[in-house]
Design a protein around this motif. Structure first.
Motif, PDB file in Angstrom:
ATOM      1  N   VAL A  55       0.848  -1.200   0.000  1.00 50.27           N
ATOM      2  CA  VAL A  55       0.000   0.000   0.000  1.00 50.27           C
ATOM      3  C   VAL A  55       0.877   1.241   0.000  1.00 50.27           C
ATOM      4  N   SER A  56       1.937   1.219   0.777  1.00 46.85           N
ATOM      5  CA  SER A  56       2.853   2.351   0.834  1.00 46.85           C
ATOM      6  C   SER A  56       3.516   2.602  -0.523  1.00 46.85           C
ATOM      7  N   GLY A  59       0.950   3.833  -3.002  1.00 43.49           N
ATOM      8  CA  GLY A  59       0.559   5.194  -2.659  1.00 43.49           C
ATOM      9  C   GLY A  59       1.539   6.221  -3.193  1.00 43.49           C
ATOM     10  N   SER A  60       2.807   5.867  -3.201  1.00 43.32           N
ATOM     11  CA  SER A  60       3.797   6.807  -3.729  1.00 43.32           C
ATOM     12  C   SER A  60       3.732   6.898  -5.249  1.00 43.32           C
ATOM     13  N   SER A  62       0.726   6.754  -6.859  1.00 48.53           N
ATOM     14  CA  SER A  62      -0.629   7.161  -7.227  1.00 48.53           C
ATOM     15  C   SER A  62      -0.714   8.488  -7.983  1.00 48.53           C
ATOM     16  N   LYS A  68      -1.785   4.682 -12.018  1.00 50.24           N
ATOM     17  CA  LYS A  68      -3.181   4.583 -11.579  1.00 50.24           C
ATOM     18  C   LYS A  68      -3.966   3.649 -12.487  1.00 50.24           C
ATOM     19  N   LEU A  80      -8.292  -3.028  -2.183  1.00 50.83           N
ATOM     20  CA  LEU A  80      -8.216  -1.922  -1.224  1.00 50.83           C
ATOM     21  C   LEU A  80      -9.499  -1.771  -0.410  1.00 50.83           C
ATOM     22  N   GLY A  90      -3.084   3.502   5.282  1.00 52.85           N
ATOM     23  CA  GLY A  90      -2.894   4.034   3.937  1.00 52.85           C
ATOM     24  C   GLY A  90      -3.844   3.488   2.894  1.00 52.85           C
ATOM     25  N   LYS A  93      -6.819   5.989   1.987  1.00 49.30           N
ATOM     26  CA  LYS A  93      -6.362   7.148   1.215  1.00 49.30           C
ATOM     27  C   LYS A  93      -6.065   6.755  -0.235  1.00 49.30           C
ATOM     28  N   LEU A  94      -5.397   5.619  -0.426  1.00 44.87           N
ATOM     29  CA  LEU A  94      -5.093   5.150  -1.775  1.00 44.87           C
ATOM     30  C   LEU A  94      -6.371   4.800  -2.524  1.00 44.87           C
ATOM     31  N   ARG A  97      -7.955   7.965  -3.744  1.00 46.12           N
ATOM     32  CA  ARG A  97      -7.226   8.518  -4.892  1.00 46.12           C
ATOM     33  C   ARG A  97      -7.576   7.781  -6.178  1.00 46.12           C
TER      34      ARG A  97
END
Length: 110
Positions: A55-56, A59-60, A62, A68, A80, A90, A93-94, A97
């Protein structure tokens, strides 16, 4: 089987540490298999503990439109949603997005 899970977690943890540098982010984006492999790590049906690192990493990535699209096409939204219910840091939030980008793309089509 347990050894494979440990190796997956260590690999995901290493990638999430390396991705802090922008040069490494570019390398991961250039590799066509990295994002799909990270999305596979989100699978909550397996007993892996690498989810939070995946996920981290995702996320970076995204902000990138290409990443995406890859995440969405490989089913990241489905994974997710489950991870959000499991309170993985996280994930919410992902998910927001990715869904926001998906919604915009629906309205921009002609």
């Amino acid at each position: 089987m347990r050894l494979k899970q440990i190796l997956l977690e260590v690999a995901a943890q290493a990638i999430s540490s390396l991705i802090v540098l922008s040069q490494n982010q570019i390398e991961v984006k250039m590799d066509d298999t990295s994002v799909p492999n990270l999305v596979q790590l989100l699978d909550s049906s397996t007993q892996n503990t690498a989810k939070k690192y995946a996920v981290s990493c995702l996320g970076s990535h995204s902000p990138s439109k290409k990443c995406k699209k890859l995440m969405i096409s490989y089913g990241a939204i489905r994974y997710l949603k489950k991870l959000t219910e499991m309170d993985i840091p996280g994930a919410k939030k992902l998910l927001e997005r990715l869904e926001r980008g998906k919604l915009r793309s629906l309205f921009s089509r002609k």
